[in-house]
Design an enzyme around this catalytic site. Sequence first.
Site, short mmCIF file in Angstrom:
data_model
loop_
_atom_site.label_atom_id
_atom_site.label_comp_id
_atom_site.label_asym_id
_atom_site.label_seq_id
_atom_site.Cartn_x
_atom_site.Cartn_y
_atom_site.Cartn_z
N LYS A 63 41.84 38.13 45.42
CA LYS A 63 42.58 37.79 44.21
C LYS A 63 44.04 38.25 44.32
CE LYS A 63 41.26 39.84 40.14
NZ LYS A 63 42.38 40.21 39.27
N SER A 64 44.25 39.48 44.77
CA SER A 64 45.62 40.01 44.89
C SER A 64 46.44 39.14 45.83
CB SER A 64 45.59 41.43 45.46
OG SER A 64 45.08 42.32 44.54
N GLY A 76 46.76 40.60 34.28
CA GLY A 76 47.92 41.49 34.32
C GLY A 76 48.79 41.18 35.53
N SER A 95 51.94 51.54 41.34
CA SER A 95 51.43 50.24 40.90
C SER A 95 51.97 49.14 41.81
CB SER A 95 51.86 49.96 39.46
OG SER A 95 51.71 48.58 39.17
N GLN A 152 51.55 46.05 41.33
CA GLN A 152 52.06 44.94 40.51
C GLN A 152 53.52 45.18 40.16
OE1 GLN A 152 49.40 44.75 37.16
NE2 GLN A 152 47.74 43.87 38.37
N ASP A 160 40.34 49.67 41.80
CA ASP A 160 39.50 48.60 41.24
C ASP A 160 38.02 48.81 41.55
OD1 ASP A 160 41.72 47.34 40.18
OD2 ASP A 160 41.99 46.04 41.92
N ARG A 207 34.78 43.74 36.02
CA ARG A 207 34.30 44.76 36.96
C ARG A 207 33.23 45.67 36.34
NH1 ARG A 207 37.39 43.39 41.22
NH2 ARG A 207 39.61 43.04 40.83
C1 S3P Z 1 46.82 44.76 41.78
C2 S3P Z 1 47.18 46.07 41.63
C3 S3P Z 1 46.41 47.02 40.82
C4 S3P Z 1 44.99 46.53 40.62
C5 S3P Z 1 44.94 45.10 40.16
C6 S3P Z 1 45.59 44.21 41.20
C7 S3P Z 1 47.68 43.88 42.58
O1 S3P Z 1 47.00 47.14 39.55
O2 S3P Z 1 44.30 47.35 39.71
O3 S3P Z 1 43.60 44.68 39.98
O4 S3P Z 1 47.25 42.78 42.96
O5 S3P Z 1 48.81 44.28 42.86
P1 S3P Z 1 48.26 48.13 39.28
O6 S3P Z 1 49.41 47.60 40.02
O7 S3P Z 1 48.47 48.07 37.79
O8 S3P Z 1 47.81 49.48 39.75
#
Ligand code: S3P
Length: 439
Positions: free
Chosen positions: A28-29, A100, A172, A174, A324, A397
């Site tokens: 997914k990421s 998110g 993070s 993200q 995760d 999850r």
């Molecule tokens: C992700 C980063 C993580 C993770 C999320 C996916 C990503 O979040 O928990 O499911 O794809 O960069 P955070 O960046 O808020 O830690």
Amino acid sequence: MGFFTSARTRKIKPAKRITGSVRLPGDKSISHRYAMLAAVAEGTSEVRSFSSSADCQSTLDCLKKLGVKIERHNQDITIHGARLRGLRQPAGTLDAGNSGSTMRMLSGILAGQSFRSVIVGDASLACRPMKRIIDPLTQMGARVQASQDGLPPLEIEGGRLKPISYELPVPSAQVKTAILLAGLYAEGETEVVEPTATRDHTEIALEQMGADIGRHGRTIAIRGLLEKGAQLEAKKFYVPSDISAAAFFIVAGLLVPDSNLVLQNVGLNPTRTAILDLLVRMGGRVKTLDVDSIGGELVGNIHLENSVLAGGEISSAAVPGWIDELPVLAVLGTQTQHGLAFHGAAELRVKESDRLKAVADNLRRMGAVVEEFHDGLSLTGKQALHGAEIESYGDHRIAMAFAIAGLVAQGTTLIRDSRCVEISFPDFFDVLGRAAEPK
Ligand code: S3P
């Protein structure tokens, strides 16, 4: 096995063994990142094994609304890049759904556009903190507004961006990604400093697409492309299977007696494999086989056998590596010899649900003794779980972690509001049903 009662509630029976060779959805990421980067690249990109998740579909839908031409044939996707500044002002709002990643990472690209856009999300996303991206993007010169508490929806008015040097207050990936994407549009060199290493799929993809990006220890530096008149290069991408989806089968394979399971073509990027290292340290019979590098990402098969696991304490520094995987690792903790404890995971309270609370509540429903801290959990080992009615809190999850708990519990477990698995793993119950042999 009988994984049903209604479309919303799933029935899980104890399993005798888990066997076979399992294919999991694309990561997914990585899928989010390939889609967003291909959308602003020059030329046509092909993405194979794109994630089947609703979250990644939210990203594709937002990109389409921004004028990007995308064709999808099941998990193979063609994206016609619009170039860095070629996105179109959307008619209406962009809907990130439950994702998110979509909201935060896409904001980095929107900060560099010369139009105003608004991103909304569902009830869960509407409660997730956005100040963490508003601060750096505002420093770069974008106008980003949220509610008074820094919650969605986000209104972004992009424009000319200036480079910043930014130390992330919370680890993070993200937020790091949002800044690096905005950095593509800035005039000069943008730097992000991480307190602890987080997943680096963005850095790898940007390197592959010809961006001017460098890494030194915990600092990542990216030079804007526009001042040189440069663009990202379109690519042929392959998305490995998602190790965070694999985690449920990894735990099932280790906990259910007589199990012998192979998980195919799983992404083994070292920033994501903390779960494997942890389980091997605890005595888990976990092997990675046929490891190869595809597009800068490591990919391989994971072989698992039922194991006796010691348990222990996980260091806070390791938390971003398995953030995760926490819900299912907590389930595993109750089945270890000495239990499992961790701190430094307060971020789990602001995920799709408050995951520390959701895990503690549901484990207690199954009869387990759990200590909950503001930033962690402590789970006593060797606990006999009994079947119970599980509340997913609409969090994919949580639903999947407790389906695995149901395999090793006595009696029947009911997972309420189980459809949320579509957020990351739509076929979860079918795949589990094929691999798990009922007692
Ligand atoms: C992700 C980063 C993580 C993770 C999320 C996916 C990503 O979040 O928990 O499911 O794809 O960069 P955070 O960046 O808020 O830690």
